[in-house]
Motif scaffolding. Sequence first.
Motif, PDB file in Angstrom:
ATOM      1  N   GLY A 336       0.794  -1.226   0.000  1.00 44.57           N
ATOM      2  CA  GLY A 336       0.000   0.000   0.000  1.00 44.57           C
ATOM      3  C   GLY A 336       0.819   1.265   0.000  1.00 44.57           C
ATOM      4  N   GLY A 337       2.151   1.149   0.033  1.00 48.59           N
ATOM      5  CA  GLY A 337       2.990   2.339   0.004  1.00 48.59           C
ATOM      6  C   GLY A 337       3.005   2.955  -1.384  1.00 48.59           C
ATOM      7  N   ASP A 338       3.070   4.278  -1.449  1.00 50.39           N
ATOM      8  CA  ASP A 338       3.127   4.957  -2.740  1.00 50.39           C
ATOM      9  C   ASP A 338       4.511   5.572  -2.920  1.00 50.39           C
ATOM     10  OD1 ASP A 338       3.130   7.076  -1.016  1.00 50.39           O
ATOM     11  OD2 ASP A 338       1.060   7.657  -1.408  1.00 50.39           O
ATOM     12  N   ARG A 339       4.639   6.387  -3.973  1.00 52.60           N
ATOM     13  CA  ARG A 339       5.942   6.996  -4.268  1.00 52.60           C
ATOM     14  C   ARG A 339       6.453   7.849  -3.101  1.00 52.60           C
ATOM     15  NH1 ARG A 339       5.717   9.070 -10.579  1.00 52.60           N
ATOM     16  NH2 ARG A 339       5.442   7.009 -11.531  1.00 52.60           N
ATOM     17  N   ARG A 340       5.532   8.483  -2.420  1.00 56.12           N
ATOM     18  CA  ARG A 340       5.919   9.322  -1.293  1.00 56.12           C
ATOM     19  C   ARG A 340       6.639   8.516  -0.230  1.00 56.12           C
ATOM     20  NH1 ARG A 340       2.394  10.563   2.730  1.00 56.12           N
ATOM     21  NH2 ARG A 340       0.761   9.584   1.467  1.00 56.12           N
ATOM     22  N   HIS A 341       6.167   7.305   0.049  1.00 54.03           N
ATOM     23  CA  HIS A 341       6.792   6.472   1.076  1.00 54.03           C
ATOM     24  C   HIS A 341       8.137   5.925   0.608  1.00 54.03           C
ATOM     25  CE1 HIS A 341       2.393   6.149   2.114  1.00 54.03           C
ATOM     26  NE2 HIS A 341       2.917   6.638   3.232  1.00 54.03           N
ATOM     27  N   VAL A 342       8.253   5.601  -0.691  1.00 54.01           N
ATOM     28  CA  VAL A 342       9.533   5.125  -1.223  1.00 54.01           C
ATOM     29  C   VAL A 342      10.578   6.230  -1.118  1.00 54.01           C
ATOM     30  CG1 VAL A 342      10.735   4.318  -3.287  1.00 54.01           C
ATOM     31  CG2 VAL A 342       8.441   3.455  -2.761  1.00 54.01           C
ATOM     32  N   ARG A 343      10.188   7.462  -1.488  1.00 53.07           N
ATOM     33  CA  ARG A 343      11.120   8.581  -1.365  1.00 53.07           C
ATOM     34  C   ARG A 343      11.531   8.776   0.095  1.00 53.07           C
ATOM     35  NH1 ARG A 343       7.705  11.224  -5.194  1.00 53.07           N
ATOM     36  NH2 ARG A 343       6.631  12.270  -3.466  1.00 53.07           N
ATOM     37  N   ALA A 344      10.572   8.609   1.007  1.00 52.37           N
ATOM     38  CA  ALA A 344      10.877   8.807   2.430  1.00 52.37           C
ATOM     39  C   ALA A 344      11.907   7.801   2.926  1.00 52.37           C
ATOM     40  CB  ALA A 344       9.595   8.706   3.259  1.00 52.37           C
ATOM     41  N   VAL A 345      11.842   6.555   2.433  1.00 51.28           N
ATOM     42  CA  VAL A 345      12.805   5.535   2.872  1.00 51.28           C
ATOM     43  C   VAL A 345      14.204   5.899   2.415  1.00 51.28           C
ATOM     44  CG1 VAL A 345      13.503   3.129   2.612  1.00 51.28           C
ATOM     45  CG2 VAL A 345      11.100   3.695   2.974  1.00 51.28           C
ATOM     46  N   VAL A 346      14.352   6.297   1.134  1.00 50.93           N
ATOM     47  CA  VAL A 346      15.685   6.646   0.616  1.00 50.93           C
ATOM     48  C   VAL A 346      16.198   7.928   1.274  1.00 50.93           C
ATOM     49  CG1 VAL A 346      17.035   7.136  -1.450  1.00 50.93           C
ATOM     50  CG2 VAL A 346      15.141   5.508  -1.557  1.00 50.93           C
ATOM     51  N   LEU A 347      15.305   8.913   1.418  1.00 54.08           N
ATOM     52  CA  LEU A 347      15.717  10.148   2.103  1.00 54.08           C
ATOM     53  C   LEU A 347      16.045   9.881   3.567  1.00 54.08           C
ATOM     54  CD1 LEU A 347      13.191  12.768   0.660  1.00 54.08           C
ATOM     55  CD2 LEU A 347      15.645  12.653   0.250  1.00 54.08           C
ATOM     56  N   GLY A 348      15.354   8.884   4.159  1.00 58.23           N
ATOM     57  CA  GLY A 348      15.684   8.512   5.539  1.00 58.23           C
ATOM     58  C   GLY A 348      17.117   8.041   5.668  1.00 58.23           C
ATOM     59  N   GLY A 349      17.610   7.337   4.615  1.00 56.99           N
ATOM     60  CA  GLY A 349      19.018   6.933   4.632  1.00 56.99           C
ATOM     61  C   GLY A 349      19.939   8.135   4.661  1.00 56.99           C
ATOM     62  N   GLY A 350      19.589   9.175   3.870  1.00 55.55           N
ATOM     63  CA  GLY A 350      20.390  10.400   3.907  1.00 55.55           C
ATOM     64  C   GLY A 350      20.316  11.081   5.249  1.00 55.55           C
ATOM     65  N   LEU A 351      19.132  11.050   5.873  1.00 52.36           N
ATOM     66  CA  LEU A 351      18.972  11.673   7.182  1.00 52.36           C
ATOM     67  C   LEU A 351      19.771  10.933   8.246  1.00 52.36           C
ATOM     68  CD1 LEU A 351      17.394  13.985   8.523  1.00 52.36           C
ATOM     69  CD2 LEU A 351      15.610  12.336   9.079  1.00 52.36           C
ATOM     70  N   VAL A 352      19.720   9.598   8.215  1.00 52.63           N
ATOM     71  CA  VAL A 352      20.440   8.795   9.215  1.00 52.63           C
ATOM     72  C   VAL A 352      21.943   8.955   9.054  1.00 52.63           C
ATOM     73  CG1 VAL A 352      20.955   6.440   9.964  1.00 52.63           C
ATOM     74  CG2 VAL A 352      18.591   7.124   9.539  1.00 52.63           C
ATOM     75  N   LEU A 353      22.448   8.722   7.826  1.00 54.05           N
ATOM     76  CA  LEU A 353      23.897   8.787   7.612  1.00 54.05           C
ATOM     77  C   LEU A 353      24.408  10.224   7.703  1.00 54.05           C
ATOM     78  CD1 LEU A 353      24.305   6.216   4.693  1.00 54.05           C
ATOM     79  CD2 LEU A 353      24.570   5.862   7.146  1.00 54.05           C
ATOM     80  N   GLY A 354      23.602  11.184   7.227  1.00 54.02           N
ATOM     81  CA  GLY A 354      24.002  12.582   7.361  1.00 54.02           C
ATOM     82  C   GLY A 354      24.077  13.006   8.809  1.00 54.02           C
ATOM     83  N   GLY A 355      23.109  12.555   9.618  1.00 52.46           N
ATOM     84  CA  GLY A 355      23.131  12.897  11.040  1.00 52.46           C
ATOM     85  C   GLY A 355      24.332  12.293  11.753  1.00 52.46           C
ATOM     86  N   ILE A 356      24.613  11.013  11.440  1.00 50.53           N
ATOM     87  CA  ILE A 356      25.780  10.369  12.066  1.00 50.53           C
ATOM     88  C   ILE A 356      27.066  11.074  11.649  1.00 50.53           C
ATOM     89  CG2 ILE A 356      27.126   8.237  12.175  1.00 50.53           C
ATOM     90  CD1 ILE A 356      24.509   6.694  11.821  1.00 50.53           C
ATOM     91  N   GLY A 357      27.175  11.387  10.346  1.00 50.52           N
ATOM     92  CA  GLY A 357      28.374  12.073   9.859  1.00 50.52           C
ATOM     93  C   GLY A 357      28.543  13.446  10.475  1.00 50.52           C
ATOM     94  N   ALA A 358      27.427  14.178  10.613  1.00 56.65           N
ATOM     95  CA  ALA A 358      27.502  15.524  11.179  1.00 56.65           C
ATOM     96  C   ALA A 358      27.937  15.481  12.640  1.00 56.65           C
ATOM     97  CB  ALA A 358      26.145  16.212  11.046  1.00 56.65           C
ATOM     98  N   VAL A 359      27.291  14.609  13.423  1.00 55.80           N
ATOM     99  CA  VAL A 359      27.642  14.513  14.846  1.00 55.80           C
ATOM    100  C   VAL A 359      29.078  14.028  15.017  1.00 55.80           C
ATOM    101  CG1 VAL A 359      27.118  13.328  17.010  1.00 55.80           C
ATOM    102  CG2 VAL A 359      25.257  14.169  15.570  1.00 55.80           C
TER     103      VAL A 359
END
Length: 474
Positions: A336-359
Motif C-alpha cells: 500500500g505504500g506509494d511513491r511518497r513512502h519510497v522517497r521517504a525511505v531513501v531520504l531517511g538513509g540520507g537523514l540517518v547517515l548525514g546525522g551520524i556524519g555531522a555529529v
Amino acid sequence: MSVLTGWRAALRMARRDAMRSKGRSALVVAMIAVPVLGVTALDVTYRSVTPTAAEKLTASMGSSDALFSDRRSGPIEQLPNAQMYSSVDENAPLDEDAPEIDISTTFPKGSRAISLQSAPASVTTKYGITSTDIREIRTSDPLARGMVELVRGAYPHGTNEMAATEPFLKSTGLDVGSTTTVRNSGQKYRITGVVEQPDALKTEALFADPGAVIAPWKAKSEHDKKVTPPNTQPVEWLVKGPEGAGVTWPDVMRANKSGILVTSRQVVLDPPPDSEVPLLGRKDYSPIPSSPTELSTALVTVTALAVLEIVLLAGPAFAVGARRSRRQLGLLGTCGGDRRHVRAVVLGGGLVLGGIGAVTGVVVGLGLTTVFRTTIEEWAGHRFVSLALRPTELLAIAVIGLITGLLAAFAPALVASRQSVLESLTGRRGVRRSSRVLPIVGACVLVIGTGVAVYGGTSGNSTLVSGGSVVAEL
C-alpha cells in the motif's frame, strides 16, 4: 498512516539498510564527517585565536588597571579606547627632547605602578652576535601577569640577570644558565629563566629588571663618545588603581591634562557616554570609517563547491543502496505504500547517515582541536585563554552536514520512487538508451558557468563567482 508514523517507519528501514551495508554506510559517513570535522576545527580555532577586548587588554597591560604613557605634546583629549587622541593645542609640536614629567603625579591616589621600557641592542650568542629587543619590566611583579609569563627557570632579579623567550634561545643556541653580553655597554648577564608573551609566542626578546640594562648603557655613552646611546622607547607605566576603584574616566581626563595617554581597562570595557568625551565634540574630529566585514570570495566559493562535491560523491552511494534495496522498496509498494513512502525511505538513509556524519564530524573536530591545542597555539603564535565554543555555530555546522546528506539522497530517492512495483520486484529495468542531448546541455552549462565565474572574479562579485562555479561543477 500519519506523516510522523510514516517517517518513523522510513527511518527504521533506513537504519537497518545502513547496518546491512556497513562499508557503504561508513564511506558516506566519512565523506560527510571529514568536511564537518575540518570546518568545526577551523571555527573553534578561529574563535579561540581571536582575542576578546578583555584578553587584548591583559596582553598589553597584564593584570594592571591601566597603561599610562607620556605623549610629550601638552594637554590632550582621547577616545575611551585610547585608539585615537589629539592635542588640545593643534599647533603644539611634538617635542621628544622635552624633559619628562613626573608621571606618577597623574596616577590616582593610592595607586601602585611598575615601569616598562624597551630598546634594541646587540648581544653575544653561542654562534656570534645578534640584534634583539631588550625590555625592562619587573617580570616577577604580579602586575605583569598575563603580559609576561614564566615557562621555566626563574624570573630575573638584580642588575646582572635576564630572562629570554624560547625563540630567542633557539636562534642563539643559549639556554637557562648561559651568559650573554650586551655589546653596547659591555655588561654581562646570566639568563635565569624562559618567559613568553601569551599573545606573541614567536617574539625573540630579552627581559630585565628596570635599570639593569638601559641605565648603565646611558652612563657609558655619556663617558665614552664612541658608544651610541640607547634608542629607547618612551617609558610606559602599568598602574594598579586604588583597591576596588580601578582607573575611571575622570582619572583618565585628569591625566590627559598633563599630556598622558591612558588605556584604562575599566573605561575600555565600560566606556562613558559620548556626551562625556570631549574629543567627540570637537569640530575637527573625524572618526575613522570602519569597513564592513564580508566573507571573502574564495571562502564562499570553496564552501559552496565543497558541499556540492560531497553531494555529487555521496549521491552514487545512495543510488547503489537504493538499487540493492529495490526489492524491499517493491514490497513496500505491494503493502500500500506509494511513491511518497519510497522517497521517504531513501531520504531517511540520507537523514540517518548525514546525522551520524555531522555529529561524528563535530565531536571529532572538537576532540582533535583539544588534543592539538598546543601545536595550534605555536603555529598561530598566540595562546588560547580557553577553547571558544559557540554552540550556535557548531549546531549550524552540524545542520549543514545533515542537509548535505539529505541532498545527496535526493536524486536517488526520486529515481527509486519512479520505478514501478513490478520492476522493483523482478529487478528488470527495461531497455534504456543514454541521452544524446544531455552531454551537449552539460557542455553548454559548463561554458556558461565558467564565463559567469570569470566575470564575477574580474568584477569582484562573490555571488557571481560562487554561482558560476556551482553551475560549472554541476
